[in-house]
Each structure stands twice: as C-alpha cells, then as structure tokens.
Design a protein around this motif. Sequence first.
Motif, short mmCIF file in Angstrom:
data_model
loop_
_atom_site.label_atom_id
_atom_site.label_comp_id
_atom_site.label_asym_id
_atom_site.label_seq_id
_atom_site.Cartn_x
_atom_site.Cartn_y
_atom_site.Cartn_z
N TRP A 177 -16.72 -8.28 -5.72
CA TRP A 177 -15.38 -8.05 -6.29
C TRP A 177 -14.49 -9.28 -6.12
O TRP A 177 -13.73 -9.63 -7.02
CB TRP A 177 -14.71 -6.86 -5.59
N PHE A 178 -14.59 -9.93 -4.96
CA PHE A 178 -13.69 -11.04 -4.64
C PHE A 178 -14.27 -12.38 -5.06
O PHE A 178 -13.69 -13.43 -4.80
CB PHE A 178 -13.36 -11.00 -3.15
N ARG A 179 -15.44 -12.34 -5.71
CA ARG A 179 -15.99 -13.52 -6.37
C ARG A 179 -15.65 -13.48 -7.86
O ARG A 179 -15.35 -14.50 -8.46
CB ARG A 179 -17.52 -13.56 -6.20
N MET A 180 -15.71 -12.28 -8.44
CA MET A 180 -15.39 -12.13 -9.86
C MET A 180 -13.89 -12.22 -10.11
O MET A 180 -13.44 -12.81 -11.09
CB MET A 180 -15.92 -10.79 -10.38
N ALA A 181 -13.10 -11.60 -9.24
CA ALA A 181 -11.64 -11.59 -9.41
C ALA A 181 -11.04 -12.86 -8.83
O ALA A 181 -11.65 -13.55 -8.01
CB ALA A 181 -11.05 -10.36 -8.73
N SER A 182 -9.81 -13.15 -9.25
CA SER A 182 -9.12 -14.32 -8.73
C SER A 182 -7.75 -13.99 -8.16
O SER A 182 -7.12 -14.84 -7.52
CB SER A 182 -8.96 -15.38 -9.83
N ASN A 183 -7.27 -12.74 -8.36
CA ASN A 183 -5.98 -12.36 -7.80
C ASN A 183 -5.88 -10.83 -7.75
O ASN A 183 -6.65 -10.12 -8.40
CB ASN A 183 -4.83 -12.97 -8.60
N PRO A 184 -4.92 -10.29 -6.98
CA PRO A 184 -4.81 -8.84 -6.79
C PRO A 184 -4.46 -8.06 -8.05
O PRO A 184 -4.60 -6.83 -8.07
CB PRO A 184 -3.69 -8.70 -5.74
N ASN A 185 -3.99 -8.74 -9.11
CA ASN A 185 -3.67 -8.02 -10.35
C ASN A 185 -4.89 -7.37 -10.98
O ASN A 185 -4.74 -6.52 -11.87
CB ASN A 185 -3.02 -8.98 -11.35
N GLU A 186 -6.08 -7.75 -10.54
CA GLU A 186 -7.30 -7.16 -11.08
C GLU A 186 -7.70 -5.89 -10.32
O GLU A 186 -8.77 -5.33 -10.56
CB GLU A 186 -8.43 -8.19 -11.07
N PHE A 187 -6.84 -5.46 -9.41
CA PHE A 187 -7.04 -4.21 -8.68
C PHE A 187 -5.90 -3.26 -8.99
O PHE A 187 -4.80 -3.68 -9.35
CB PHE A 187 -7.09 -4.46 -7.17
#
Length: 270
Positions: A177-187
């Motif tokens: 999850w934290f490799r694909m995403a780059s910021n908390p807006n994707e949660f």
Amino acid sequence: MKTLRNLLLLFFLSLASLGLAQETITNESVIQMVELGFDDFMIIDKINNSDVKFDASISALGEMKDAGVSSEVLSLIMAKSRQNTKSKTGIYYTNLQGEQEIIQPSVFSGANSNAAAQKLVSGLINSKEKAQLPGTKSNNVLSTSSPEFTFIFDPSVTDVDNMQNNQGGETGIFNWWFRMASNPNEFVLVRLTVKERKNLREIITGKNSWITSSSGIDPKYALNFNIETIEGNKFKVTPDTLEPGEYCFIYQGAVPQGRDNQSVFDFSIQ
C-alpha cells in the motif's frame, strides 16, 4: 584484587556504553544539548552516532530554530528524517505508553450481501456488499478523541517482486500500500459498524441493483482528516474529532497485479 576491580570497572563501562548506543536522539534531545552549551560539532557527532527519531515538520523546525539550534544542525536533522522513512513505511499512532506504534493491516474475514432480498423485491432496493473484520474491538487502542497519525510512504519501489520489506521487526510482511501510494489522500477514513451478537465489525464496500452496481467506499461515509507534510514522503494526519468507536483507514488507490485489497488499518477510540 586490583585485577578484579579493573575487570568490574571495564564491565560497568561496557554497560554504560551499551546504554549510550541505544539512546535515541529526538528534537527535545537536541534542544537540551543546545541549552547545556554543546557546540555544533558535538551535537552533530552525537546525532551521527546515535539512533534518531526526528520530527522535521515546518512547525517543529521553527521551534528548534527559536530554541537556538543552528542551521547546520537543522539541515542534518532534515537529512536524517528523510533517511528514516526508508523501510519504515506504514501508519503509526501514539499508544497508551506514549510510544509510536505501527498499525499492522487487518484482513477481512468474510463478506456479506443482501442480494437475495434485492431479488425478491425486483430491484426496488439495492443489495449492499459488506466486508467484515473479526472481533468487536481493534487491538490498536487510542485514548484520545483527537488522534494524530504518521503516514510514511516509499513510492520509489513499485515492482511487485520488490515490495517486500521489513516491518515492525518482522520480515516478509507485504506492505505494498505504501509503495503504490504517495500520500494519505489515497486512503479513506471510515467508522466501522459493530455487530456485538456476531462478534464482528463491518463496512459497506459496494452496492448493486438490477440496473447499476458500484464498488468502493461511498463518499458519504468518509471522515475528514487534515494532512501536513513532515518531510519528503512522511505526513502527519489529523482527523476531525472522533467519537468513541471503531475506525479504519482503507486504501482506495491502484492495486498491483496479483494482489487484492482485502486489508484495512483499524483502530479503536476509547
């Protein structure tokens, strides 16, 4: 006798050295060294030879500058903060002991749907897809209604075969999850519905009717949170005031091939 005394002295010095090696330098430690009159050379040497845990947010750096910390030391703190984000990806919270603790992902134990009821009434209602977590309470307990979370990402690695990393002292935990995403807006942050009689927590993850279907978290269930960049890929996330209950962060971004998104990052507010 003299030899024994020297051996004992060496033993206690070794213990003292071990204790110093395990000391973790924080923002407060640096401010304390400045107040005690340590020069930059001594402070920089101490930082470079110790474990560190720095807050390099703009507000924290401002507080340190006001306390007399030099630009050279602040630059080193910022660099150390960037280094610390590597291989420590995830969501962290402050536990009851005041320590930062990672939220390990919890896997949905099952799903529920009222599709049968929907068919009986010929599409007059929607069928709801619900994902379920075992137990009525999370293992991650927060004692404040205004929690702060730290999100750490490392989007530099996106190859599926290279997304394994060490997490929380354990090897082999897949933390994509934290490799694909780059910021908390994707949660998205949502409140879980507690089913006491069934001993579970659940969330609606989709709706279907005879005409349309939708998947994912309905925006009306998403709770607001504020995001502050601490340093690089490290963010502070502060939700609006949360009532006592069960909550979770759910990833809503792209899912790598061969993986599924059947996990959430759950916590309790008490």
